[in-house]
Design a protein around this motif. Structure first.
Motif, mmCIF file in Angstrom:
data_model
loop_
_atom_site.group_PDB
_atom_site.id
_atom_site.type_symbol
_atom_site.label_atom_id
_atom_site.label_comp_id
_atom_site.label_asym_id
_atom_site.label_seq_id
_atom_site.Cartn_x
_atom_site.Cartn_y
_atom_site.Cartn_z
ATOM 1 N N SER A 490 0.829 -1.208 0.000
ATOM 2 C CA SER A 490 0.000 0.000 0.000
ATOM 3 C C SER A 490 0.854 1.244 0.000
ATOM 4 N N CYS A 491 1.960 1.212 0.782
ATOM 5 C CA CYS A 491 2.833 2.394 0.843
ATOM 6 C C CYS A 491 3.573 2.582 -0.462
ATOM 7 N N ALA A 492 3.938 1.495 -1.102
ATOM 8 C CA ALA A 492 4.702 1.606 -2.338
ATOM 9 C C ALA A 492 3.902 2.274 -3.429
ATOM 10 N N GLN A 493 2.529 2.178 -3.328
ATOM 11 C CA GLN A 493 1.714 2.805 -4.358
ATOM 12 C C GLN A 493 1.775 4.315 -4.294
ATOM 13 N N ASP A 494 2.136 4.848 -3.143
ATOM 14 C CA ASP A 494 2.118 6.300 -2.951
ATOM 15 C C ASP A 494 3.512 6.887 -2.900
ATOM 16 N N ARG A 495 4.548 6.151 -3.400
ATOM 17 C CA ARG A 495 5.916 6.634 -3.221
ATOM 18 C C ARG A 495 6.319 7.618 -4.312
ATOM 19 N N GLU A 496 7.354 8.325 -4.018
ATOM 20 C CA GLU A 496 7.955 9.261 -4.954
ATOM 21 C C GLU A 496 9.377 8.814 -5.224
ATOM 22 N N SER A 497 10.010 9.381 -6.246
ATOM 23 C CA SER A 497 11.429 9.117 -6.482
ATOM 24 C C SER A 497 12.244 9.845 -5.428
ATOM 25 N N PRO A 498 13.517 9.458 -5.215
ATOM 26 C CA PRO A 498 14.317 10.072 -4.141
ATOM 27 C C PRO A 498 14.499 11.556 -4.274
ATOM 28 N N PRO A 530 0.745 1.756 6.867
ATOM 29 C CA PRO A 530 1.199 1.327 8.191
ATOM 30 C C PRO A 530 1.365 2.526 9.122
ATOM 31 N N THR A 531 1.254 2.273 10.396
ATOM 32 C CA THR A 531 1.441 3.306 11.420
ATOM 33 C C THR A 531 2.933 3.465 11.715
ATOM 34 N N ILE A 532 3.417 4.701 11.731
ATOM 35 C CA ILE A 532 4.831 4.942 11.991
ATOM 36 C C ILE A 532 5.059 5.658 13.320
ATOM 37 N N GLY A 533 3.996 5.911 14.059
ATOM 38 C CA GLY A 533 4.140 6.582 15.347
ATOM 39 C C GLY A 533 2.812 7.109 15.863
ATOM 40 N N GLU A 561 1.910 9.232 8.108
ATOM 41 C CA GLU A 561 2.799 9.896 7.149
ATOM 42 C C GLU A 561 3.275 11.194 7.790
ATOM 43 N N GLU A 562 4.596 11.325 7.938
ATOM 44 C CA GLU A 562 5.131 12.498 8.606
ATOM 45 C C GLU A 562 5.229 13.685 7.646
ATOM 46 N N ASP A 563 5.509 14.841 8.197
ATOM 47 C CA ASP A 563 5.603 16.074 7.421
ATOM 48 C C ASP A 563 6.731 15.962 6.400
ATOM 49 N N LYS A 564 6.431 16.245 5.123
ATOM 50 C CA LYS A 564 7.432 16.197 4.061
ATOM 51 C C LYS A 564 7.938 17.576 3.687
ATOM 52 N N GLY A 565 7.758 18.548 4.573
ATOM 53 C CA GLY A 565 8.226 19.891 4.292
ATOM 54 C C GLY A 565 7.135 20.839 3.873
ATOM 55 N N ASP A 566 5.893 20.316 3.680
ATOM 56 C CA ASP A 566 4.799 21.193 3.275
ATOM 57 C C ASP A 566 3.943 21.649 4.450
ATOM 58 N N GLY A 567 4.313 21.242 5.715
ATOM 59 C CA GLY A 567 3.600 21.720 6.903
ATOM 60 C C GLY A 567 2.422 20.874 7.313
ATOM 61 N N TRP A 568 2.210 19.682 6.692
ATOM 62 C CA TRP A 568 1.060 18.835 7.010
ATOM 63 C C TRP A 568 1.534 17.463 7.448
#
Length: 604
Positions: A490-498, A530-533, A561-568
């Protein structure tokens, strides 16, 4: 005449000897010209294949085979130098020496033959004098004979007076005296000639011939020595030429195919992980159709105004595109009272799902940017279009280049500062104020370059941090996938490139796999992320915009899903409710192992 003929023969022979010397000199000169031309062509050949400065060819000489070729070029340059040495030595030791010797030989030959001709002329003169004395003696004898006969005839004639007889007798005596004088002169001349002739043939001429012989022998010896020198000049450079060839052989033996292959791997490795296994797609069960677009729009318009993640479909993503996030949150420093209702969406009313999907598919800013780069457009400044390893190398090169530019600017500034000090101490040499403008300009340039360095070093640190985390992610992802295979899929479906952008394969998959008519937001086969925290709400947040979730102060929730720099930050209350909240509104407690695995899966 025989003697004269011998002199002529010797003169022709010695002239032939001089011609041989001059022919050998000409031969050596042409050989030196050939050597110089060959050396020049070798140097030009070596220079032609030398790597150009600041060119792409310089990078190729990292490989041992290219370095061996470069060593061969350098040795060929030294090889050409030895041919120049051959030419120089032949010119100085053979051509120059023989040219001077030929001039001396011509002068000596001329002197010897001049002495021979002089001696020959002298003996000829003596011979002529002898002949003249002999003829005079012969003539006087004949005159004395005739005078004696005339006297006897006059004395016997009785008719001749006594005075006539006396006169005839006196005339006869005079002629006899003259004959005796001629005889004495002839005898003296003859003795002198015989002596001169003896000296000529036994002393002068043999001495001249001996000198000519010695001269000719020296010429023969000299040309032989020159031929030996001709060979020795070549022999002297053979060890050096052999050393050059040995160095070429050594360079060839230093080629390491394993090392070159490793350099190619290091140069072109992308840093991406290989793709995982392709999941089996079961087409035997028909996909359930959702309600029509119109009914979906109407039902949403008539239903609840606040979107919630009620039901299984509300907490899922589109299977082939990223889920739209809410608009950017308020700054972290802003208090909840400043934004009572949380971030506001620019759209106050919902649009039909198909419209939102079409808008998303037509915008696709990241995919479009990546494709433009693929077609050869200018790359982004941070090289985010490149794979991680290539991006790291490019950023490092840019940092090094900027540091070199800073050093140049600082050197110029130091030089101008010293010049200003000199002007201050010696005003007659120049105006110190004239360099102030340039110093200020250099200071601004240095500051700009330092800011650029900081910017690129930040990007470099970000890339290096991601690469360092990859090895740890590899070790933990295998275990986590074994324990949670559905969560990883499920997580792999929502991934981005590095580098934060979509890859070309993802964009193509998006366009191919999403039909224009199938707009369904329910996919029952998907598994939750999955839950990460966990996290604790610091303030109350009313999620009124699409994709957000409402939370109460002090409430505990799960982080997926933790903050990726966009504040959410993306959180989950239960299996049916999840969404985004401003990161500044919650205090996050991430589970280290789950976080590392999540990041590793996200970056692949």
């Amino acid at each position: 005449m025989k003697q004269k003929d011998q002199f002529d023969n010797l003169e022709k022979h010695t002239q032939w000897g001089i011609d041989v010397l001059e022919k050998f000199i000409k031969f050596v000169k042409e050989r030196t010209e050939i050597e110089l031309s060959y050396a020049k062509q070798l140097r030009n050949l070596s220079k032609k294949y030398q790597p150009k400065k600041n060119s792409k060819e310089e990078e190729e000489y990292r490989y041992t085979s290219a370095r061996a070729f470069l060593a061969t070029l350098n040795e060929m340059n030294d090889y050409a130098g030895q041919h120049e040495v051959i030419s120089e030595n032949m010119t100085s030791l053979i051509t120059g020496e023989l040219t001077r010797y030929v001039q001396e030989l011509k002068q000596e030959r001329k002197s010897h033959f001049h002495d021979g001709r002089k001696a020959q002329q002298h003996i000829e003169t003596c011979w002529k004098q002898l002949e003249a004395s002999k003829r005079r003696f012969e003539r006087d004898c004949k005159e004395a004979d005739r005078a004696q006969q005339y006297f006897e005839k006059m004395d016997a004639d009785i008719n001749v007076t006594k005075a006539d007889v006396e006169k005839a007798r006196q005339q006869a005596q005079l002629r006899h005296q003259m004959a005796e004088d001629s005889k004495a002169e002839y005898s003296s001349t003859l003795q002198k000639f015989n002596s001169e002739q003896h000296d000529h043939y036994y002393t002068h001429i043999p001495h001249i011939f001996q000198k000519i012989q010695e001269m000719e022998e020296r010429r023969i010896v000299r040309i032989g020595e020159s031929m030996k020198t001709f060979a020795e000049v070549d022999r002297q450079v053979i060890p050096i030429i052999g050393k050059c060839l040995d160095e070429i052989t050594k360079a060839a033996e230093s080629i390491d195919h394993k090392n070159d292959s490793q350099l190619v791997i290091e140069a072109f490795k992308s840093g991406f992980e290989p793709p995982g296994d392709v999941d089996f797609e079961d087409f035997t069960q028909p996909m359930k159709r959702t309600v029509s677009e119109s009914s979906l729009s109407n039902s949403r318009a008539d239903g609840k105004s606040e979107p919630k993640f009620g039901g299984k479909s509300k907490g899922k993503l589109w299977p082939f595109i990223k889920k739209n996030k809410p608009p950017p949150p308020p700054p972290a420093s802003a208090s909840p009272s400043a934004v009572p209702n949380g971030p506001q969406s620019p759209k106050q009313q919902k649009e039909p799902l198909s419209h939102r999907f079409n808008e998303f598919m037509t915008s696709k800013p990241k995919i479009h940017c990546f494709r433009s780069l693929k077609r050869g457009g200018a790359g982004p400044e941070d090289f985010s279009n490149l794979p991680p390893e290539q991006r790291r190398k490019k950023l490092q090169q840019k940092v090094d280049e900027l540091n070199r530019d800073i050093q140049k600017e600082m050197d110029q500034r130091d030089a101008l500062t010293k010049m200003k000090d000199v002007y201050i101490k010696n005003p007659q040499m120049g105006d110190a104020a004239s360099v102030d403008h340039r110093l200020a300009e250099l200071g601004q340039n240095i500051e700009k370059l330092r800011l650029e360095v900081q910017k690129f070093e930040g990007w470099l640190a970000e890339v290096e941090g991601r690469l360092s985390m990859r090895s740890e992610a590899r070790r933990q992802s295998g275990l986590y996938e074994a324990q949670n295979p559905s969560a990883v899929n499920s997580c792999a479906q929502d991934r981005e490139s590095p580098d934060g952008s979509y890859t070309e394969e993802q964009s193509q998959e998006t366009e191919m796999k999403v039909p224009a008519t199938d707009f369904d937001d329910e996919f029952d086969d998907e598994e939750p992320l999955p839950t990460i925290g966990t996290c604790k709400a610091l303030y109350t947040f009313e999620g009124q915009n699409e994709g957000t979730i409402s939370v109460a102060e002090g409430e505990m929730l799960y982080v997926i899903e933790e903050d990726k720099g966009d504040g959410w930050t993306r959180i989950r209350r239960n299996e049916d409710e999840e969404g985004y909240v401003p990161t500044s509104y919650v205090e996050v407690y991430l589970d280290k192992n789950a976080k590392d695995v999540y990041k590793s899966l996200e970056k692949i």
